[in-house]
Scaffold this active site. Structure first.
Site, PDB file in Angstrom:
ATOM      1  N   ASP A 187       1.326   5.460   0.351  1.00 23.29           N
ATOM      2  CA  ASP A 187       0.911   6.733   0.926  1.00 23.29           C
ATOM      3  C   ASP A 187       1.634   7.852   0.200  1.00 23.29           C
ATOM      4  O   ASP A 187       2.861   7.855   0.114  1.00 23.29           O
ATOM      5  CB  ASP A 187       1.264   6.772   2.417  1.00 23.29           C
ATOM      6  CG  ASP A 187       0.513   5.704   3.210  1.00 23.29           C
ATOM      7  OD1 ASP A 187      -0.727   5.690   3.121  1.00 23.29           O
ATOM      8  OD2 ASP A 187       1.158   4.876   3.867  1.00 23.29           O
TER       9      ASP A 187
ATOM     10  N   ASP B  53       6.139   8.872  13.108  1.00 21.24           N
ATOM     11  CA  ASP B  53       6.527   8.154  14.328  1.00 21.24           C
ATOM     12  C   ASP B  53       8.004   7.772  14.379  1.00 21.24           C
ATOM     13  O   ASP B  53       8.743   8.243  15.239  1.00 21.24           O
ATOM     14  CB  ASP B  53       5.605   6.950  14.588  1.00 21.24           C
ATOM     15  CG  ASP B  53       5.342   6.092  13.367  1.00 21.24           C
ATOM     16  OD1 ASP B  53       5.975   6.318  12.311  1.00 21.24           O
ATOM     17  OD2 ASP B  53       4.511   5.171  13.460  1.00 21.24           O
TER      18      ASP B  53
ATOM     19  N   ASP C  28       0.825  -1.206   0.000  1.00 19.98           N
ATOM     20  CA  ASP C  28       0.000   0.000   0.000  1.00 19.98           C
ATOM     21  C   ASP C  28       0.864   1.262   0.000  1.00 19.98           C
ATOM     22  O   ASP C  28       1.989   1.263   0.487  1.00 19.98           O
ATOM     23  CB  ASP C  28      -1.057  -0.005   1.115  1.00 19.98           C
ATOM     24  CG  ASP C  28      -0.463  -0.023   2.487  1.00 19.98           C
ATOM     25  OD1 ASP C  28      -0.366  -1.103   3.059  1.00 19.98           O
ATOM     26  OD2 ASP C  28      -0.072   1.079   2.977  1.00 19.98           O
TER      27      ASP C  28
HETATM   28  P1  ATP Z   1       2.386  -0.620   7.144  1.00 19.63           P
HETATM   29  O1  ATP Z   1       1.511  -0.074   6.061  1.00 19.63           O
HETATM   30  O2  ATP Z   1       3.374  -1.652   6.763  1.00 19.63           O
HETATM   31  O3  ATP Z   1       1.619  -0.986   8.371  1.00 19.63           O
HETATM   32  P2  ATP Z   1       3.261   2.099   7.390  1.00 19.63           P
HETATM   33  O4  ATP Z   1       4.535   2.653   7.920  1.00 19.63           O
HETATM   34  O5  ATP Z   1       2.881   2.419   5.991  1.00 19.63           O
HETATM   35  O6  ATP Z   1       3.337   0.553   7.639  1.00 19.63           O
HETATM   36  P3  ATP Z   1       0.760   3.288   8.096  1.00 19.63           P
HETATM   37  O7  ATP Z   1      -0.075   3.026   9.295  1.00 19.63           O
HETATM   38  O8  ATP Z   1       0.248   2.915   6.758  1.00 19.63           O
HETATM   39  O9  ATP Z   1       2.138   2.572   8.385  1.00 19.63           O
HETATM   40  O10 ATP Z   1       1.130   4.833   8.124  1.00 19.63           O
HETATM   41  C1  ATP Z   1       1.806   5.491   7.069  1.00 19.63           C
HETATM   42  C2  ATP Z   1       2.806   6.476   7.646  1.00 19.63           C
HETATM   43  O11 ATP Z   1       2.128   7.474   8.415  1.00 19.63           O
HETATM   44  C3  ATP Z   1       3.830   5.886   8.591  1.00 19.63           C
HETATM   45  O12 ATP Z   1       4.920   5.339   7.905  1.00 19.63           O
HETATM   46  C4  ATP Z   1       4.209   7.077   9.445  1.00 19.63           C
HETATM   47  O13 ATP Z   1       5.097   7.912   8.785  1.00 19.63           O
HETATM   48  C5  ATP Z   1       2.889   7.813   9.568  1.00 19.63           C
HETATM   49  N1  ATP Z   1       2.136   7.371  10.756  1.00 19.63           N
HETATM   50  C6  ATP Z   1       1.180   6.426  10.814  1.00 19.63           C
HETATM   51  N2  ATP Z   1       0.692   6.279  12.036  1.00 19.63           N
HETATM   52  C7  ATP Z   1       1.348   7.155  12.813  1.00 19.63           C
HETATM   53  C8  ATP Z   1       1.295   7.493  14.196  1.00 19.63           C
HETATM   54  N3  ATP Z   1       0.460   6.869  15.027  1.00 19.63           N
HETATM   55  N4  ATP Z   1       2.112   8.471  14.631  1.00 19.63           N
HETATM   56  C9  ATP Z   1       2.951   9.112  13.796  1.00 19.63           C
HETATM   57  N5  ATP Z   1       3.051   8.834  12.501  1.00 19.63           N
HETATM   58  C10 ATP Z   1       2.276   7.864  11.998  1.00 19.63           C
HETATM   59 MG    MG Z   2       1.075   1.956   5.014  1.00 21.06          MG
END
Ligand code: ATP
Ligand code: MG
Length: 439
Positions: free
Chosen positions: A65, A142, A63
């Site tokens: 972003d 984060d 996915d």
């Molecule tokens: P995955 O999709 O593998 O779970 P991801 O890193 O893409 O991992 P997401 O939850 O999709 O995680 O979030 C996308 C991005 O948004 C993260 O990489 C981070 O930069 C930011 N993010 C998400 N949740 C938080 C949070 N609770 N606090 C701070 N930043 C966040």
């Molecule tokens: Mg993600």
């Protein structure tokens, strides 16, 4: 100890295309379409977060972003297949068939926000909608490994926080002051564990220390959000490792307190839980379906059995009835912490309450179990118990065998010999006697 996330340079280290390994082939056509269209319209347009991190680790991100300086409304104006969602965090979703590309406008860090009400008393962020520039956006992310931006304008990677080095060193490092960042959003503790498990990274000592201090704050997180996080932790193919880390950092007790107590005093239960987690991971990795109700049933199994036997000692009821009632009461308690929807708790209760029936291998009642709508899940649960020596192996084999048998073979297996006619006659004769004996 590392501290790469604590400084706040306002300009990034820019790694040109020739100096990194992230190729556009790793990104979906849809994500690239969104990036290019934003770029052509004159906006800044980056991939950010997990997809850049995973691409660097050759993990084939699924996915995507996108981060941009276009506002959600401006994004919507560019894409007909676009919907704006979210209140706490307003986002644009651009849809391509089944794929959704998430587009977020750069945000300013919450402490920069000119809004006293963006935090609650515990320091938790409750609103996050103040737009900003990329060099503000980065500081509210984060972990350093989640804060890399891939620029579609020239395919470079922008690194403000030392994320590239931390990925190389396989380190989970919070950006900024760890304690403050965990207070803002305690779910980050679970995310630290989840990423460490998924990526095979080490959680930095500074983060470990902050988790030790702040773990009680997980109690303030809305139960619905914890259920979302539960799904990510336990249904993404790394459940066993996530569980081990949750236990190591004493976070599992914040999520499933009754289960945690039982795990500490009963090794057989721990063995059963681990077998279930391994089994779930195997299923996810081979693209078989999984349902959260199964693992939740596993987690609650010992607490439910204990509670059921307490109930039976107080009041006369069958083992199945007591299991069903106990599962009802304990899942109600559990739901206050993690909002497990009823569509999962109801079948979970049935699955647990059916377990005693696997010991009945004779007669109609035994045979009828095969037709029960929850047979499949209950059977899988029983087989898992058998796999760790907690259900009779011969009986388990019996239930495996009868599923492939013909109607006649089954009747023989369950020792149902009487024909319909003679059975009806016999039942009629027996009825008065039965009524007497049961009164
Ligand atoms: P995955 O999709 O593998 O779970 P991801 O890193 O893409 O991992 P997401 O939850 O999709 O995680 O979030 C996308 C991005 O948004 C993260 O990489 C981070 O930069 C930011 N993010 C998400 N949740 C938080 C949070 N609770 N606090 C701070 N930043 C966040
Ligand atoms: Mg993600």
């Amino acid at each position: 100890m590392k501290n790469s996330g604590t400084k706040k340079p306002s300009s990034p280290k820019i790694i040109p295309r020739a100096a990194h390994t992230v190729s556009r082939d790793e990104f979906s056509k849809s994500a690239l379409k969104v990036l290019y269209r934003l770029h052509k319209a004159g906006y800044q347009s980056f991939l950010v977060g997990g997809c850049v991190r995973d691409a660097m680790l050759d993990l084939h991100p699924k996915d995507f972003d996108v981060a941009t300086n276009a506002t959600p409304e401006e994004v919507r104006a560019l894409f007909s297949n676009c919907r704006l969602i979210g209140r706490r965090f307003r986002l644009a979703h651009v849809r391509f068939g089944r794929e959704i590309v998430e587009v977020a406008t750069f945000r300013a860090a919450a402490n920069h926000a000119d809004d006293d009400h963006a935090h609650d008393e515990a320091g938790r962020i409750v609103r996050d909608n103040v737009y900003g520039s990329i060099d503000e956006d980065v500081w509210r992310r984060d972990f350093t490994c989640n804060s890399l931006y891939y620029n579609i304008a020239d395919f470079s990677i922008w690194d403000y926080t030392g994320g590239v080095d931390d990925i190389k060193q396989r380190h989970i490092v919070l950006i900024g002051d760890p304690d403050k960042r965990l207070r803002e959003d305690p779910v980050r503790m679970l995310r630290a564990v989840r990423f460490a498990a998924k990526l095979d990274f080490t959680i930095d000592d500074t983060v470990v220390e902050a988790i030790r201090q702040d773990r009680p704050l997980l109690a303030n997180v809305p139960a619905a959000r914890l259920f979302d996080e539960f799904l990510k932790m336990f249904q993404s193919g790394h459940a066993e490792q996530t569980f081990e880390l949750l236990r190591e950092h004493d976070l599992f007790s914040m999520l499933f307190p009754d289960t945690d107590k039982e795990l500490n005093r009963d090794e057989a239960f721990l063995e059963f839980v681990l077998a279930a987690l391994r089994n779930t991971d195997k299923r996810v990795r081979s693209n078989q379906s999984v349902t959260p109700m199964f693992l939740i049933g596993v987690f609650l199994w010992n607490p439910v059995r204990k509670h059921a036997s307490r109930l039976r000692s107080k009041e006369k009821m069958s083992e199945s009835q007591s299991l069903s009632l106990a599962a009802y009461e304990l899942s109600g308690q559990q739901q206050r912490r993690i909002a497990i929807p009823r569509r999962f708790t109801v079948p979970m209760r049935e699955m647990l309450a059916l377990q005693p029936r696997f010991t009945q291998t004779r007669g109609k009642r035994g045979l009828n179990l095969l037709q029960h709508r929850r047979f499949r899940a209950a059977y899988d649960f029983m087989m898992l118990l058998a796999s760790v020596g907690q259900f009779d192996e011969e009986m388990a084999k019996f239930w495996t065998r009868v599923q492939t048998e013909s109607a006649e073979q089954r009747a023989a297996s369950f020792q149902i010999t009487a024909s319909k006619k003679s059975k009806r006659r016999r039942r009629r004769r027996r009825r008065p006697a039965k009524a007497k004996s049961s009164s």
